[in-house]
Scaffold this active site. Sequence first.
Site, PDB file in Angstrom:
ATOM      1  N   HIS A 214       0.808  -1.215   0.000  1.00  0.00           N
ATOM      2  CA  HIS A 214       0.000   0.000   0.000  1.00  0.00           C
ATOM      3  C   HIS A 214       0.843   1.269   0.000  1.00  0.00           C
ATOM      4  O   HIS A 214       0.634   2.152  -0.808  1.00  0.00           O
ATOM      5  CB  HIS A 214      -0.967   0.011   1.191  1.00  0.00           C
ATOM      6  CG  HIS A 214      -2.017   1.056   1.060  1.00  0.00           C
ATOM      7  ND1 HIS A 214      -1.791   2.378   1.372  1.00  0.00           N
ATOM      8  CD2 HIS A 214      -3.287   0.986   0.609  1.00  0.00           C
ATOM      9  CE1 HIS A 214      -2.889   3.072   1.129  1.00  0.00           C
ATOM     10  NE2 HIS A 214      -3.811   2.257   0.656  1.00  0.00           N
ATOM     11  N   GLU A 245       1.280   4.013  -2.802  1.00  0.00           N
ATOM     12  CA  GLU A 245       1.308   5.386  -2.278  1.00  0.00           C
ATOM     13  C   GLU A 245       2.596   5.766  -1.555  1.00  0.00           C
ATOM     14  O   GLU A 245       2.662   6.821  -0.950  1.00  0.00           O
ATOM     15  CB  GLU A 245       0.113   5.586  -1.333  1.00  0.00           C
ATOM     16  CG  GLU A 245      -1.223   5.498  -2.050  1.00  0.00           C
ATOM     17  CD  GLU A 245      -2.418   5.511  -1.106  1.00  0.00           C
ATOM     18  OE1 GLU A 245      -2.261   5.919   0.052  1.00  0.00           O
ATOM     19  OE2 GLU A 245      -3.507   5.105  -1.546  1.00  0.00           O
ATOM     20  N   HIS A 277      -7.519  -1.322  -4.737  1.00  0.00           N
ATOM     21  CA  HIS A 277      -6.132  -1.172  -5.193  1.00  0.00           C
ATOM     22  C   HIS A 277      -5.699  -2.359  -6.054  1.00  0.00           C
ATOM     23  O   HIS A 277      -5.046  -2.183  -7.084  1.00  0.00           O
ATOM     24  CB  HIS A 277      -5.176  -1.043  -4.002  1.00  0.00           C
ATOM     25  CG  HIS A 277      -5.273   0.270  -3.291  1.00  0.00           C
ATOM     26  ND1 HIS A 277      -5.146   1.470  -3.930  1.00  0.00           N
ATOM     27  CD2 HIS A 277      -5.474   0.564  -1.981  1.00  0.00           C
ATOM     28  CE1 HIS A 277      -5.272   2.458  -3.043  1.00  0.00           C
ATOM     29  NE2 HIS A 277      -5.474   1.930  -1.856  1.00  0.00           N
TER      30      HIS A 277
END
Length: 332
Positions: A214, A245, A277
């Site tokens: 993530h 990210e 995602h």
Amino acid sequence: MKMNLKKVLAMGLLCAVGCGFTAMGEAGSFKLSEDVKAPTIALKQAAQVGLLTHETAELQNLADKDAILVMSFGTTIKETREKNIDATVNAIKALYPDTKVVVAYTSHIIIDRVKANEGLVIPTPEEALAQLKAEGYTRVAMTSLDIIPGIEYDYKKAVFNLHKNDFKKVTFGTPLMYWQGQEGKDDDVAATMQALATQFPETGKKDAVLVMAHGTPHPANAYYAVMQDKLIDLGYENALLFSVEGWPAFDNVLEELKERKIKNVTMMPLMMVAGDHAMNDMAGDEEDSFKSLLVKEGYNVDVYLHGLGENVDVQNLFVKKASQAWEALQAK
Ligand code: CO
């Protein structure tokens, strides 16, 4: 050796935190050194490393009534929720069939959407603890389905600290990856990478596995570098980690693929669920998905669209974390 006062103080704190942790099994939790006679609240908070335990002195006369609180970010996608979050919670429930196990989500947006879409009411951690207290539970083992100790984990830790005095005893376990093998602790990162590797395909010189994490603005983003290092240590040199990210980013691994003259890539999420995602950013058909970008660069791309909660070895690691919180709750 001459040392300035600042250095001595810093070492004193390190020792206060690092010397003499409690004998609480392999999970462990650090304890301030006995030599610190009157630790301040701030020093006690700074020493909150590892599995947390709190006992409220005024409530010690209450009878034990125990519950387990499992906390997850949550997902709106029913299918992946059942396969990953529910499956992991069920594995925890299976170990404690006679104990009340409550699930809470930390994403308030997801809680609202799940309620609107499915009529399913899932509490926040704060609401879950208030409900347990109202039902007469006096001791709670809190455990999280977080991957790293980032912002999500900090939220739950804040909940622990804000509500611990409502109960006779509360414990809070560590996330999937916390310890890194330091000072005889478990190596959670290596164990998780080994569990993740059960999903890897057979690979040759021209193949790579791209693991999509993530990413976070939290300093815990540094765990990704540790994960990559452990992957190499474990012999998975062709597994490259990047995040949506954070750092390393997709462009960083793309360069690496080119340098290594890779032809075939398998992508998989390092996330609890295969949600937005994984389905869109990673494997979507839009031209800016990571899959599309790789195809455009000439790679053959395979996607492994499963969350970590579907991986039995990862599930077992989460069960272990929950049982560490439970054992600490039962410890005298
Ligand atoms: Co996100």
